[in-house]
Design an enzyme around this catalytic site. Structure first.
Site, PDB file in Angstrom:
ATOM      1  N   ALA A  61     -43.672 -65.632 -36.621  1.00  0.00           N
ATOM      2  CA  ALA A  61     -44.640 -65.558 -37.721  1.00  0.00           C
ATOM      3  C   ALA A  61     -43.957 -65.247 -39.041  1.00  0.00           C
ATOM      4  CB  ALA A  61     -45.681 -64.485 -37.416  1.00  0.00           C
TER       5      ALA A  61
ATOM      6  N   LEU B   6     -44.780 -58.195 -37.261  1.00  0.00           N
ATOM      7  CA  LEU B   6     -44.977 -59.642 -37.178  1.00  0.00           C
ATOM      8  C   LEU B   6     -43.891 -60.200 -36.269  1.00  0.00           C
ATOM      9  CD1 LEU B   6     -45.701 -60.946 -40.813  1.00  0.00           C
ATOM     10  CD2 LEU B   6     -47.149 -61.258 -38.813  1.00  0.00           C
ATOM     11  N   ASP B   7     -44.275 -61.041 -35.320  1.00  0.00           N
ATOM     12  CA  ASP B   7     -43.290 -61.653 -34.432  1.00  0.00           C
ATOM     13  C   ASP B   7     -42.311 -62.513 -35.219  1.00  0.00           C
ATOM     14  OD1 ASP B   7     -44.513 -60.515 -32.243  1.00  0.00           O
ATOM     15  OD2 ASP B   7     -45.736 -62.276 -31.785  1.00  0.00           O
ATOM     16  N   PRO B   8     -41.109 -62.740 -34.685  1.00  0.00           N
ATOM     17  CA  PRO B   8     -40.168 -63.641 -35.359  1.00  0.00           C
ATOM     18  C   PRO B   8     -40.761 -65.025 -35.621  1.00  0.00           C
ATOM     19  CG  PRO B   8     -39.026 -62.376 -33.679  1.00  0.00           C
ATOM     20  CD  PRO B   8     -40.487 -62.060 -33.529  1.00  0.00           C
TER      21      PRO B   8
END
Length: 311
Positions: free
Chosen positions: A50, A46-48
């Site tokens: 998100a 998960l991207d930062p």
């Protein structure tokens, strides 16, 4: 001899509610430290930007993490229409500004069917996919853009949950998608279909495979237990290894057949459900015990695929 890992030999699955502004790997490292676990891994980045459901596998559970990596995911996201950003999300630089004030909720609804079902999607430059051994995001940071081949993904559900009109219209979407789907690319493609551009301003994963946000725990709930070294209480929060495999049919074996399987030998299992891969359980007086995974051979026997150690 291999180097012995430091830490506790704990096995199970932690459904973590990953906070914003932290990478998945960083969140996994914190979770591993809280549990003082010898071995850990996460199951889908998960991207930062998100937040949300990030299953963390400890110990023997890491043997089955691939099945969570391959599982469908569900997201809630907010897309801003009327602006394009370099990364496709709120962290990027503004590269184009258009006026979305003409758009109505009906306009957005009209383009969504084009993004349901199996579609082709071009991965974003700001992604971890590799080109000649280098992640695309490293090239993107240097201002280099390379051609990316469109890949098939499946969006089984795409629902409009909210619409706020304006020059920068905001759209809330619920997305149920296959692995490898980029929500940033989806946002950009929807914006392109509406001729106003778009980017992701907020993203939350609400489900990963069989795990949803109702099961997720955050660091604020876990850290006090670690501070007083309440490892029994922490371990009680872990889900069993086989919960990651609930979509795979189960096969139950008697003591003799289970013993043959542990020794690497294929066995016949009566009343076997249909399937090619099976969760294996030994029937014991105290109840079924999960052994691992087996696969069906052409002659109808089951052979070990991935078994737990020290069974």
């Amino acid at each position: 001899m291999g180097r012995r890992r430091k830490g506790r030999e704990v096995s199970g699955i932690l459904v973590l509610d990953k906070p914003l502004e932290r990478s998945s790997n960083s969140a996994m490292i914190v979770a591993r430290a809280i549990y003082k676990a010898a071995k850990a891994g996460h199951t889908g980045a998960l991207d930062p930007l998100a937040s949300g459901v990030l299953p963390i596998c400890f110990g023997e559970a890491t043997k089955f993490s691939q099945y969570l990596l391959d599982a469908d995911k569900v997201y809630r996201t907010t897309v801003v229409l009327g602006e394009q950003r370099s990364t496709g999300d709120a962290e990027g630089k503004v590269v184009a500004i258009l006026d979305a004030s003409r758009l109505s909720e009906a306009d957005v609804e009209a383009v969504l069917p084009d993004f349901r079902g199996e579609i082709l999607q071009v991965p974003p430059m700001h992604s971890a996919l590799k080109k000649d051994g280098k992640p695309l995001y490293e090239l993107a940071r240097k201002g280099v853009e390379v051609e990316r081949e469109a890949r098939p993904v499946t969006i089984s559900c795409l629902e409009l949950e909210g619409f706020r009109p304006g020059a920068r219209a905001e759209v809330d979407l619920l997305v149920h998608c296959s692995k490898g789907t980029y929500i940033r690319s989806l946002a950009e493609d929807i914006g392109a279909a509406l001729a106003v551009g778009g980017y992701v301003s907020a993203l939350r994963r609400v489900q990963a495979g069989p795990f949803d946000e109702s099961q997720a725990l955050d660091f604020e709930a876990l850290q006090p237990l670690r501070d007083r070294e309440a490892f029994d209480e922490l371990d009680a929060l872990l889900l069993p290894l086989d919960t990651a495999l609930s979509h795979i049919p189960a096969a139950r074996l008697g003591e003799v057949a289970a013993g043959f399987l542990r020794n690497g030998q294929a066995v016949f299992v009566p009343q076997l459900p249909s399937g090619e891969l099976f969760r294996l359980y030994e029937t014991t007086p105290s109840g079924p015990v999960f052994m691992g995974l087996g696969e069906l051979l052409a002659d109808g026997r089951i052979t070990p695929r991935r078994l737990l150690a020290n069974m």
